[in-house]
Design a protein around this motif. Structure first.
Motif, PDB file in Angstrom:
ATOM      1  N   UNK A  40       8.928  -3.495 -17.695  1.00  0.00           N
ATOM      2  CA  UNK A  40       9.543  -2.901 -18.880  1.00  0.00           C
ATOM      3  C   UNK A  40       9.099  -1.445 -18.976  1.00  0.00           C
ATOM      4  N   UNK A  41      10.043  -0.538 -18.996  1.00  0.00           N
ATOM      5  CA  UNK A  41       9.740   0.896 -19.095  1.00  0.00           C
ATOM      6  C   UNK A  41       8.674   1.312 -18.081  1.00  0.00           C
ATOM      7  N   UNK A  42       8.810   0.825 -16.873  1.00  0.00           N
ATOM      8  CA  UNK A  42       7.897   1.232 -15.804  1.00  0.00           C
ATOM      9  C   UNK A  42       6.570   0.484 -15.781  1.00  0.00           C
ATOM     10  N   UNK A  43       6.329  -0.409 -16.749  1.00  0.00           N
ATOM     11  CA  UNK A  43       5.079  -1.181 -16.770  1.00  0.00           C
ATOM     12  C   UNK A  43       5.341  -2.571 -16.198  1.00  0.00           C
ATOM     13  N   UNK A  44       4.437  -3.031 -15.332  1.00  0.00           N
ATOM     14  CA  UNK A  44       4.600  -4.362 -14.755  1.00  0.00           C
ATOM     15  C   UNK A  44       4.298  -5.426 -15.802  1.00  0.00           C
ATOM     16  N   UNK A  45       5.215  -6.408 -15.948  1.00  0.00           N
ATOM     17  CA  UNK A  45       4.964  -7.505 -16.888  1.00  0.00           C
ATOM     18  C   UNK A  45       4.526  -8.767 -16.147  1.00  0.00           C
ATOM     19  N   UNK A  46       5.186  -9.046 -15.045  1.00  0.00           N
ATOM     20  CA  UNK A  46       4.873 -10.256 -14.269  1.00  0.00           C
ATOM     21  C   UNK A  46       5.330 -10.023 -12.836  1.00  0.00           C
TER      22      UNK A  46
END
Ligand SMILES: *[C@@H]1O[C@H](CO)[C@@H](O)[C@H](O)[C@H]1NC(C)=O
Length: 238
Positions: A40-46
């Protein structure tokens, strides 16, 4: 740490003001590798760790946890199989046309936090601008292989079609230690190596205040000595 948290929050705020978020699902494969990532928005979630055969939530502890339902890892494995068989069909259909090969355009090595000798820190090797993924990153400390103590994230595709990967090495800075990260990629004949020396980033012992204090104390003591001398002299003369 606080600074990073602020940066993170301000980033989210500015995006939500526009009402736009970048929700990304990456599913990719090559002959030897596979990747499945939610971001999400360049951040890893999973992401799926196909080597350890499990899903990973790489989120920092300061955000509310995001979780996915049962079977998310099994779905990723199924998608990997689909990807590999599609790849096989495409390769045969396109008669193995050569793929584009671009080596990393940028390799940077730097510590996550300000250096305090003896304080745990993380050394980062930031590799970007390469195609295809992945790269392999090897670490040394004073010439010895410490790659086993490092970790690397899954390749992250940028808007320009190139990838970024970040390798991390937990370390305790000691004056005199020299580190290197070497990046291997199919388009490189030889690994690209970056060297980092603890001494270059360590805080210089600040002489300023102690010199100032020492000089002040000396002048003060001289003053007392001179005063005493004249006091005694004056008494003698009377
Ligand atoms: C360094 O060690 C890692 C495993 O810990 C190994 O995969 C790698 O091949 C080694 N590299 C060199 C240059 O010996």
């Amino acid at each position: 740490m606080k600074m990073k948290l602020l940066l993170f929050l301000s980033c989210v705020l500015s995006v939500s003001a526009e009402g736009l978020h970048d929700d990304l699902r990456i599913n990719g494969c090559s002959e030897s590798d596979g990747e499945f990532l939610y971001a999400l928005d360049g951040e890893e979630k999973w992401f799926a760790d196909f080597k350890k055969k499990q899903g990973v939530y790489p989120q920092p502890p300061f955000i509310d946890p995001i979780t996915y339902g049962e079977g998310v890892y099994e779905n990723a494995v199924a998608d990997l199989h689909v990807c590999k068989s599609n790849l096989d069909v495409c390769r045969r259909g396109m008669k193995d046309i050569p793929v584009e090969n671009d080596p990393p355009s940028r390799v940077m090595i730097y510590p996550r936090d300000d250096i305090e000798p003896g304080q745990k820190n993380i050394l980062i090797c930031h590799v970007s601008g390469f195609y295809p993924a992945p790269v392999r990153v090897q670490w040394t400390r004073n010439g010895l292989n410490v790659t086993g103590e490092s970790s690397i994230n899954v390749p992250f595709p940028n808007n320009d079609g190139y990838f970024t990967q970040i390798s991390r090495l937990d370390f305790v800075p000691q004056l005199g230690d020299i580190y290197s990260c070497s990046v291997e990629h199919v388009a490189l004949q030889e690994p690209q190596t970056r060297i980092w020396d603890v001494e270059d980033d360590a805080p210089q012992p600040s002489l300023g205040p102690s010199v100032f204090c020492g000089v002040g104390l000396t002048v003060g003591l001289l003053g007392v000595a001179a005063g005493t001398f004249f006091l005694i002299k004056g008494n003698e003369c009377r």
